[in-house]
Design an enzyme around this catalytic site. Structure first.
Site, short mmCIF file in Angstrom:
data_model
loop_
_atom_site.label_atom_id
_atom_site.label_comp_id
_atom_site.label_asym_id
_atom_site.label_seq_id
_atom_site.Cartn_x
_atom_site.Cartn_y
_atom_site.Cartn_z
NE ARG A 181 6.46 -0.31 -2.93
CZ ARG A 181 5.15 -0.61 -3.02
NH1 ARG A 181 4.19 0.39 -3.18
NH2 ARG A 181 4.89 -1.25 -3.47
CB CYS B 33 0.00 0.32 -3.07
SG CYS B 33 2.19 -0.48 -4.68
#
Ligand code: BEZ
Length: 217
Positions: free
Chosen positions: A129, A52
């Site tokens: 995601r 991330c």
């Protein structure tokens, strides 16, 4: 055991569901966010995690390219606003990269569930995601979903955003791997007369009447 709970999954062509949320740049109401602009709204699984951090840094470093495409960035994870603020400050201190766009603190999972970003058989507590490409009329135009363990590709995110905008502007379609500056596909003819005219048009790069490309001037 597989989780079969019905979750809301917005689709391409749908109006982006409206919501209110707390972000790192203050409260927003989505229907009033990014007026007359495109939005790239993306989720990540968790703050202070490695993949991330690379992805958010990628969005931050290339923000000027999104600006040039009249596009606002809007991040999200199922974390508190305090975690977001700590992570943004930490990454800035350690790498100099500043996440200068709002990140939604979706601690109650309201937005993640509304957009199908919470996919329980991948994770019951972290958003996958996801990337939603939303046009200025708030219509969803393209959706990407990636799992927790594979980061996205920023070149591809920018490429499809550009492709959507060029396609809208010139009423054309984009072939495999299209990038700005390359030939685009003209819509196939709809009548026999149009087909005859298409075959006679020497300005086009043609395989046959149904597959013809042109340069954008
Ligand atoms: C990561 O961003 O590195 C990550 C987050 C959640 C699960 C797996 C990886």
């Amino acid at each position: 055991m597989e989780n079969t709970e019905q979750i809301s999954m917005p689709r391409i062509g749908d109006l982006a569901p409206d919501f209110e949320a707390v972000t790192t740049k203050g409260k927003i109401k989505f229907s009033e966010f990014a007026k007359d602009k495109w939005t790239v709204m993306f989720s990540h699984p968790a703050d202070f995690t490695p993949v991330c951090t690379t992805e958010m840094s990628g969005f931050a470093v290339r923000k000027s390219e999104f600006d040039a495409l009249n596009t606002e960035l809007l991040g999200l994870s199922i974390d508190s606003i305090h975690a977001h603020l700590g992570w943004v400050a930490n990454v800035k201190e350690k790498t100099g990269v500043y996440f200068d766009f709002p990140i939604i603190a979706d601690i109650d999972m309201k937005v993640s569930k509304l957009y199908g970003m919470l996919q329980p058989n991948e994770s019951e507590t972290a958003a996958v995601r996801a990337v939603f490409f939303i046009d200025p009329s708030k219509k969803i135009r393209l959706i990407m979903y990636y799992p927790l363990n594979v980061g996205r590709n920023m070149d591809e995110i920018l490429r499809v955003l550009d492709a959507l905008q060029v396609s809208d502007k010139h009423k054309v379609a984009m072939p495999l791997d299209w990038k700005r500056g390359e030939k685009v596909i003209v819509p196939p003819p709809k009548t026999l007369d149009e087909m005859t005219a298409r075959m006679a048009d020497s300005s086009l790069d043609k395989i046959d009447f149904y597959l013809a490309k042109k340069e954008l001037l």
